[in-house]
Design a protein around this motif. Structure first.
Motif, PDB file in Angstrom:
ATOM      1  N   LEU A  24       0.926  -1.351   0.093  1.00 47.68           N
ATOM      2  CA  LEU A  24       0.046  -0.061   0.119  1.00 47.68           C
ATOM      3  C   LEU A  24       0.789   1.116   0.062  1.00 47.68           C
ATOM      4  N   ALA A  25       2.295   1.067   0.062  1.00 45.63           N
ATOM      5  CA  ALA A  25       2.980   2.264   0.180  1.00 45.63           C
ATOM      6  C   ALA A  25       2.964   3.279  -0.806  1.00 45.63           C
ATOM      7  N   ASN A  26       2.596   2.648  -2.048  1.00 40.98           N
ATOM      8  CA  ASN A  26       2.740   3.447  -3.151  1.00 40.98           C
ATOM      9  C   ASN A  26       1.588   3.688  -3.916  1.00 40.98           C
ATOM     10  N   VAL A  27       0.275   3.189  -3.105  1.00 42.76           N
ATOM     11  CA  VAL A  27      -0.823   3.117  -3.718  1.00 42.76           C
ATOM     12  C   VAL A  27      -1.182   4.710  -4.306  1.00 42.76           C
ATOM     13  N   PHE A  28      -0.951   5.607  -3.406  1.00 42.16           N
ATOM     14  CA  PHE A  28      -1.148   6.966  -3.918  1.00 42.16           C
ATOM     15  C   PHE A  28      -0.541   7.606  -4.979  1.00 42.16           C
ATOM     16  N   ASP A  29       0.834   7.516  -4.943  1.00 45.07           N
ATOM     17  CA  ASP A  29       1.620   7.756  -5.888  1.00 45.07           C
ATOM     18  C   ASP A  29       1.261   7.141  -7.661  1.00 45.07           C
ATOM     19  N   GLU A  30       0.841   5.851  -7.247  1.00 45.34           N
ATOM     20  CA  GLU A  30       0.546   5.083  -8.568  1.00 45.34           C
ATOM     21  C   GLU A  30      -0.825   5.750  -8.938  1.00 45.34           C
ATOM     22  N   LEU A  31      -1.634   6.138  -8.042  1.00 43.12           N
ATOM     23  CA  LEU A  31      -2.845   6.476  -8.686  1.00 43.12           C
ATOM     24  C   LEU A  31      -2.587   7.858  -9.574  1.00 43.12           C
ATOM     25  N   LEU A  32      -1.814   8.585  -8.886  1.00 47.32           N
ATOM     26  CA  LEU A  32      -1.622   9.915  -9.469  1.00 47.32           C
ATOM     27  C   LEU A  32      -0.759   9.770 -10.858  1.00 47.32           C
ATOM     28  N   ALA A  33       0.057   8.668 -10.925  1.00 46.26           N
ATOM     29  CA  ALA A  33       0.836   8.473 -12.046  1.00 46.26           C
ATOM     30  C   ALA A  33      -0.073   7.815 -13.128  1.00 46.26           C
ATOM     31  N   PHE A  34      -1.121   7.035 -12.657  1.00 47.43           N
ATOM     32  CA  PHE A  34      -2.066   6.545 -13.398  1.00 47.43           C
ATOM     33  C   PHE A  34      -2.874   7.756 -14.040  1.00 47.43           C
ATOM     34  N   CYS A  35      -3.348   8.563 -13.345  1.00 48.08           N
ATOM     35  CA  CYS A  35      -4.117   9.891 -13.585  1.00 48.08           C
ATOM     36  C   CYS A  35      -3.221  10.642 -14.430  1.00 48.08           C
ATOM     37  N   ARG A  36      -2.204  10.835 -14.223  1.00 45.13           N
ATOM     38  CA  ARG A  36      -1.144  11.658 -15.091  1.00 45.13           C
ATOM     39  C   ARG A  36      -1.025  11.278 -16.595  1.00 45.13           C
ATOM     40  N   SER A  37      -1.236   9.868 -16.541  1.00 46.90           N
ATOM     41  CA  SER A  37      -0.787   8.912 -17.844  1.00 46.90           C
ATOM     42  C   SER A  37      -1.973   9.143 -18.889  1.00 46.90           C
TER      43      SER A  37
ATOM     44  N   LEU B  43     -14.700   6.351 -19.697  1.00 46.87           N
ATOM     45  CA  LEU B  43     -15.606   6.929 -18.581  1.00 46.87           C
ATOM     46  C   LEU B  43     -15.251   7.696 -17.517  1.00 46.87           C
ATOM     47  N   LEU B  44     -13.903   7.631 -17.129  1.00 44.71           N
ATOM     48  CA  LEU B  44     -13.523   8.264 -15.857  1.00 44.71           C
ATOM     49  C   LEU B  44     -12.705   9.485 -16.266  1.00 44.71           C
ATOM     50  N   GLN B  45     -12.867   9.770 -17.745  1.00 42.78           N
ATOM     51  CA  GLN B  45     -11.867  10.854 -18.023  1.00 42.78           C
ATOM     52  C   GLN B  45     -12.023  12.054 -17.227  1.00 42.78           C
ATOM     53  N   PRO B  46     -13.185  12.672 -16.943  1.00 41.50           N
ATOM     54  CA  PRO B  46     -13.254  14.043 -16.156  1.00 41.50           C
ATOM     55  C   PRO B  46     -12.532  13.800 -14.935  1.00 41.50           C
ATOM     56  N   LEU B  47     -12.731  12.825 -14.322  1.00 33.92           N
ATOM     57  CA  LEU B  47     -11.880  12.523 -13.056  1.00 33.92           C
ATOM     58  C   LEU B  47     -10.278  12.484 -13.174  1.00 33.92           C
ATOM     59  N   TYR B  48      -9.905  11.699 -14.081  1.00 34.69           N
ATOM     60  CA  TYR B  48      -8.549  11.590 -14.273  1.00 34.69           C
ATOM     61  C   TYR B  48      -7.939  13.046 -14.880  1.00 34.69           C
ATOM     62  N   ASP B  49      -8.900  13.920 -15.430  1.00 33.73           N
ATOM     63  CA  ASP B  49      -8.256  15.359 -15.718  1.00 33.73           C
ATOM     64  C   ASP B  49      -8.156  15.847 -14.146  1.00 33.73           C
ATOM     65  N   ILE B  50      -9.188  15.944 -13.373  1.00 33.40           N
ATOM     66  CA  ILE B  50      -8.981  16.763 -12.156  1.00 33.40           C
ATOM     67  C   ILE B  50      -7.856  16.315 -11.455  1.00 33.40           C
ATOM     68  N   VAL B  51      -7.733  14.887 -10.980  1.00 29.22           N
ATOM     69  CA  VAL B  51      -6.868  14.551 -10.418  1.00 29.22           C
ATOM     70  C   VAL B  51      -5.547  14.956 -10.742  1.00 29.22           C
ATOM     71  N   LYS B  52      -5.344  14.781 -11.930  1.00 26.42           N
ATOM     72  CA  LYS B  52      -3.941  15.005 -12.809  1.00 26.42           C
ATOM     73  C   LYS B  52      -3.598  16.505 -12.554  1.00 26.42           C
ATOM     74  N   LEU B  53      -4.724  17.498 -12.733  1.00 29.08           N
ATOM     75  CA  LEU B  53      -4.402  18.870 -12.441  1.00 29.08           C
ATOM     76  C   LEU B  53      -3.981  19.286 -11.001  1.00 29.08           C
ATOM     77  N   TYR B  54      -4.710  18.341 -10.072  1.00 28.77           N
ATOM     78  CA  TYR B  54      -4.265  18.677  -8.753  1.00 28.77           C
ATOM     79  C   TYR B  54      -3.062  17.923  -8.366  1.00 28.77           C
ATOM     80  N   ALA B  55      -2.538  17.237  -9.151  1.00 31.63           N
ATOM     81  CA  ALA B  55      -1.269  16.339  -8.831  1.00 31.63           C
ATOM     82  C   ALA B  55      -0.137  17.088  -9.306  1.00 31.63           C
ATOM     83  N   LYS B  56      -0.325  18.116  -9.910  1.00 34.25           N
ATOM     84  CA  LYS B  56       1.032  18.925 -10.683  1.00 34.25           C
ATOM     85  C   LYS B  56       1.655  19.380  -9.386  1.00 34.25           C
TER      86      LYS B  56
END
Ligand code: SF4
Lengths: 245, 299
Positions: A24-37, B43-56
């Motif tokens: 679970l250590a990297n779950v958050f980071d991986e979530l962010l990396a996934f959303c970034r990608s 399906l979750l694209q709007p969520l990805y966008d928001i999370v990505k922007l907050y993770a800058k």
């Protein structure tokens, strides 16, 4: 594309983030990396002929939006800077200004052979040859010009790199700023400066590296003129003579 | 106990609104994609966008007002959500009338104006000037419509308006009682959502997304959140005034999405009006329909 070893690659791929045994250590980071990608906003700096392959890649036929990639219009909003074609010296200044205004994590993609090594403009006195001399490039897509399929497969590879945490080249710009600045000064002269305070940003965001400062940044400090707000002036001066006010 | 319940509602209502809004954004992008014969975002694209922007990791703030502007823009809508009754929850809707709601929905534009002003980007200033002009354009018919609805149901309170509509079934819905006002309302809603042809203040190819021009990272993320709230608020107001509110969540959500889908399926085939044309169109047609509608209601 990326498998060609001869292509200049700036930074060695970063280490895979280690979980330290804890799942679970990297779950958050991986979530962010996934959303970034999965959400890449791109700013296409259409410098050359390669730009013509982007509209089909974005619209009905190949539809980048299904991968979460969409065009944006200003550097502040964008994640990817697409440089599509030959880069003349004058354009390069604008590309660097644009790049420095983007928020990290940011990625640069060089589309077309001209960004890799000068391409058919190799002998031109007015073009910059290797884009990666002046800013860290995350992905080159070679070809003269690469077809939309190539562009999309390049972007997919970038997505994969981002998800695996291998595309961290934006840190390289802070950590080896002296190197990049040196190359920029070689091209633009020693008075070259940008409005962005890269050294200050590196300090603020903890990205300071051993090569952030060096002889070239010392040269920059010597020539730097502070950025001042525009002077407010009323009246247009003597317009009738066509001279400056 | 009463207090706890209210606090819970005040927290849950904006969250629900945000969730519904995310899917509205998705629907909007899907409709655009289908019209252009594309696949469209996942399906979750709007969520990805928001999370990505907050993770800058680096931010480009232009100062305190820039940050506060975004907080006002999102906060204004969060306040509005607590005044919009949804099935099972009224929040503070019975204490705030419709006029309060109309005022509160103006706060985001004013907040943006503050924030964008500090960015000192000329495109942003043009954009915000146009956004305020657009607000002026659609708020006048909006107030006329609110007036007509409150006259008809004898109340300025959304909870009572919805109760009156639900008591009499479809025959007492706003859309059957005052069809002209309903048409004017749909037109106004369309202008409120700011999609083509009313897209004067975003205009990516002309003024580089106007108010959003200097927004990146968390600031842009805030605006994306605001867009979700905006879609929900505009459609929820329409559903409460004309479509009998929500008997239960299923009907409520179906109505909300239907209301947003109508302008969205028209939007993506239009180019853009000029600023003065928006004023001319919105002050002519919805105003005319609205005034006739009010006259019919008051007769
Ligand atoms: S690689 Fe070919 S298509 Fe691309 S910019 Fe150079 S000359 Fe043009």
């Amino acid at each position: 594309m990326s498998t060609l070893q001869s292509i200049p690659v700036v930074a060695p791929p970063a280490e895979e983030p280690s979980g330290g045994g804890n799942l679970l250590a990297n779950v958050f980071d991986e979530l962010l990396a996934f959303c970034r990608s999965r959400s890449l906003f791109m700013l296409h700096y259409c410098t050359g002929c390669g730009a013509i392959e982007l509209p089909p890649a974005m619209t009905s036929r190949f539809d980048m939006e299904r991968l979460g990639i969409q065009p944006m219009v200003t550097p502040r909003q964008a994640d990817i800077l697409l440089v599509t074609g030959y880069v003349s010296t004058k354009t390069l200044k604008r590309i660097i200004l644009t790049y420095e205004q983007m928020n990290s994590p940011k990625y640069v993609i060089g589309i077309c052979s001209c960004t890799v090594n000068g391409g058919m403009y190799w002998q031109s006195y007015a073009t910059a040859k290797k884009l990666s001399d002046y800013m860290p490039v995350d992905m080159y897509i070679a070809g003269c010009m690469p077809r939309p399929e190539a562009v999309i497969s390049g972007l997919r590879e970038l997505m994969e790199n981002i998800r695996a945490g291998r595309s961290d080249n934006w840190r390289d710009y802070y950590q080896r700023y002296d190197h990049y600045l040196g190359n920029q000064q070689r091209l633009f002269g020693e008075h070259w400066q940008t409005p962005t305070d890269v050294i200050g940003e590196a300090r603020h965001y903890g990205q300071f590296g051993p090569e952030t400062l060096g002889e070239h940044t010392a040269l920059l400090e010597r020539h730097q003129t502070p950025l001042l707000p525009f002077e407010m002036r009323l009246g247009l001066g003597d317009v009738s003579k066509g001279g400056k006010s | 106990m009463k207090m706890m319940e209210l606090l819970l509602e005040l927290t849950v209502m904006p969250l629900l609104a945000f969730t519904v809004g995310l899917f509205m954004v998705l629907m909007m992008r899907k409709i655009a994609a289908k019209i252009q014969r594309r696949v469209g975002p996942p399906l979750l694209q709007p969520l990805y966008d928001i999370v990505k922007l907050y993770a800058k990791e680096t931010q480009s703030s232009h100062g305190l007002l820039h940050d506060i502007g975004i907080v006002m823009a999102v906060g204004g809508y969060i306040a509005a959500e607590t005044m919009l009754p949804v099935p099972g929850m009224n929040g503070i809707a019975d204490k705030a009338g419709m006029l309060t709601l109309a005022y509160v929905t103006m706060i985001p534009s004013l907040g943006l104006a503050l924030g964008v002003g500090q960015c000192a980007n000329p495109n942003g200033s043009i954009g915000i000037a146009r956004a305020l002009t657009a607000m002026l354009a659609y708020d006048v018919p909006f107030v006329v419509i609110i007036f007509g609805a409150s006259w008809l149901y004898g109340s300025n309170n959304l909870v009572e308006v919805i109760a009156a509509q639900q008591a009499g079934g479809i025959a007492s819905w706003g859309v059957t009682q005052m069809p002209l006002l309903a048409i004017a309302g749909l037109f106004t809603l369309y202008a409120m959502l700011g999609k083509q042809p009313f897209e004067i203040y975003v205009a990516p190819a002309e003024i580089a997304t106007g108010p959003m021009v200097e927004m990146g990272g968390k600031h842009l993320g805030g605006l994306f959140v605001m867009q979700c709230f905006q879609l929900f608020t505009a459609s929820a107001i329409y559903v409460s005034l004309f479509l009998g509110g929500g008997e239960n969540w299923l009907f409520f959500i179906a109505k909300l999405f239907a209301v947003v889908a109508i302008p969205m399926s028209m939007a993506f085939v239009f180019p853009r009006y000029r600023t003065e044309d928006v004023l001319a169109v919105v002050w002519r047609w919805p105003m005319l329909l609205g005034l006739i509608g009010v006259w019919l209601v008051m007769r």
